[in-house]
Enzyme design. Sequence first.
Site, PDB file in Angstrom:
ATOM      1  N   CYS A   1      -2.865   4.890   7.909  1.00  0.00           N
ATOM      2  CA  CYS A   1      -3.138   4.573   9.295  1.00  0.00           C
ATOM      3  C   CYS A   1      -2.125   5.214  10.224  1.00  0.00           C
ATOM      4  O   CYS A   1      -2.372   5.354  11.399  1.00  0.00           O
ATOM      5  CB  CYS A   1      -3.159   3.060   9.477  1.00  0.00           C
ATOM      6  SG  CYS A   1      -4.171   2.284   8.229  1.00  0.00           S
TER       7      CYS A   1
ATOM      8  N   ALA B   1     -13.947  -2.809   0.755  1.00  0.00           N
ATOM      9  CA  ALA B   1     -14.702  -2.080  -0.281  1.00  0.00           C
ATOM     10  C   ALA B   1     -14.251  -0.634  -0.459  1.00  0.00           C
ATOM     11  O   ALA B   1     -14.319  -0.092  -1.563  1.00  0.00           O
ATOM     12  CB  ALA B   1     -16.192  -2.112   0.058  1.00  0.00           C
TER      13      ALA B   1
ATOM     14  N   ASN C   1       0.801  -1.231   0.000  1.00  0.00           N
ATOM     15  CA  ASN C   1       0.000   0.000   0.000  1.00  0.00           C
ATOM     16  C   ASN C   1       0.831   1.277   0.000  1.00  0.00           C
ATOM     17  O   ASN C   1       0.316   2.345  -0.280  1.00  0.00           O
ATOM     18  CB  ASN C   1      -0.958   0.022   1.193  1.00  0.00           C
ATOM     19  CG  ASN C   1      -0.262  -0.246   2.499  1.00  0.00           C
ATOM     20  OD1 ASN C   1       0.404  -1.263   2.649  1.00  0.00           O
ATOM     21  ND2 ASN C   1      -0.376   0.656   3.439  1.00  0.00           N
TER      22      ASN C   1
HETATM   23  C1  LIG Z   1      -2.651  -3.462   2.252  1.00  0.00           C
HETATM   24  C2  LIG Z   1      -3.703  -3.162   3.264  1.00  0.00           C
HETATM   25  N1  LIG Z   1      -4.111  -4.136   4.090  1.00  0.00           N
HETATM   26  C3  LIG Z   1      -5.065  -3.939   4.994  1.00  0.00           C
HETATM   27  C4  LIG Z   1      -5.673  -2.705   5.141  1.00  0.00           C
HETATM   28  C5  LIG Z   1      -6.748  -2.531   6.149  1.00  0.00           C
HETATM   29  O1  LIG Z   1      -8.019  -2.469   5.534  1.00  0.00           O
HETATM   30  P1  LIG Z   1      -9.262  -1.859   6.315  1.00  0.00           P
HETATM   31  O2  LIG Z   1      -9.084  -0.378   6.318  1.00  0.00           O
HETATM   32  O3  LIG Z   1     -10.463  -2.257   5.527  1.00  0.00           O
HETATM   33  O4  LIG Z   1      -9.267  -2.446   7.672  1.00  0.00           O
HETATM   34  C6  LIG Z   1      -5.276  -1.645   4.312  1.00  0.00           C
HETATM   35  C7  LIG Z   1      -5.864  -0.290   4.471  1.00  0.00           C
HETATM   36  O5  LIG Z   1      -5.150   0.703   4.467  1.00  0.00           O
HETATM   37  C8  LIG Z   1      -4.266  -1.882   3.342  1.00  0.00           C
HETATM   38  O6  LIG Z   1      -3.853  -0.926   2.516  1.00  0.00           O
END
Ligand SMILES: Cc1ncc(COP(=O)(O)O)c(C=O)c1O
Length: 376
Positions: free
Chosen positions: A329, A202, A153
Amino acid sequence: MQQRIYFDNAATTSLDQEVLEAMMPYLTEKFGNPSSIYSYGRESRLAIENARKSVAKILNAHPAEIFFTSCGTEASNTAITASVRDLGCTHIISSPIEHHATLHTVEYLHHNGEASLSYVQLLPNGHVDLENLEQLLAETEGKTLVTLMHANNEIGNLLDVHAVGNLCKMYGAIFHCDTVQTVGHYPFDLRNTPVHFISASAHKFHGPKGVGMLYINENVKIKPFINGGSQERNMRAGTENLYGIVGFARALELATAHYEADSAAVKSLKLYMMEQLKKNIRGVSFNGDPIGNSLYTVLSVSFPKTEKSEMILFNLDMAGICASGGSACTSGADQGSHVIRAINNNPNQVTVRFSFSKGNTKTEVDTVVSKLKELI
Ligand SMILES: Cc1ncc(COP(=O)(O)O)c(C=O)c1O
């Protein structure tokens, strides 16, 4: 009011108008509990099962392999924890550049004494070193869980899921792949992919926030992560996020229908931005493997550190430009990014992640590059 430019689509995406329209009836008149046996309930149940069928068809999976969750994080927590507690994995192999949804879960299991933990080595371009992965698998005596993400990400690097899955098969390991950045942005064919679990969310593909999905291969039997009612065929208790699930499916249908055109347009924006940055800003560099095996939505850029450039995210924000310093995050928490630290620990650089979607334009790229020129 200042026009905002949103270049943080890996953090989240805007809700598609057509997705909202599909969700609206279930936010208003169609409010029945899907577990109720009268008509209101049956209508809601049907909507969920139709969503499941549609998602399964797009991913080339069986509807019984699709479980809706509250988010990608819950899906990954479920898969990883169940691999240890229900499938007998005593060793976990992951990478230091996973999302915290994975990293904090494997660290928890490790510190709790439930599994040993190894991190696979990375190549200089941030890709997983497959030779090292094979070595780790070969050295392990007990059953192993391999949990590696499909697209990173922060830097966009794509994993060779087939290569990893085949290695896992060879060594009898369980394979969970965090596909949160790729479901909705990449064609999947799960029937022909050697993977036991994938996670999705989603809000990464113009669907609503607060709804995710876990694919569990039909040959894998695990216990629920959340206990309670019998929803999701006893796999995930709690009254279903009805409108969210409807939105998940509609967003995935739209993303799939427009994949060819949207992915080509977004990819050309990414390449255009790289070109313009190289042309206009001295000392710029790119993290990961941006023109190689990389997701077209993400571009991680490092700039030379100066007094001015250290304030870059703040100044971009002041200019109405939304971008991220690392994963969303942790943005705002100013801890730096564990991903950038793992692949490019250069204290003389500052890193910004730009991530694009179908709504972005070349004009926006021009505006951002000229602002960056001013700010660096
Ligand atoms: C690679 C990856 N995994 C997991 C997540 C977590 O997803 P969620 O926000 O739906 O909990 C994200 C969100 O930033 C992400 O980019």
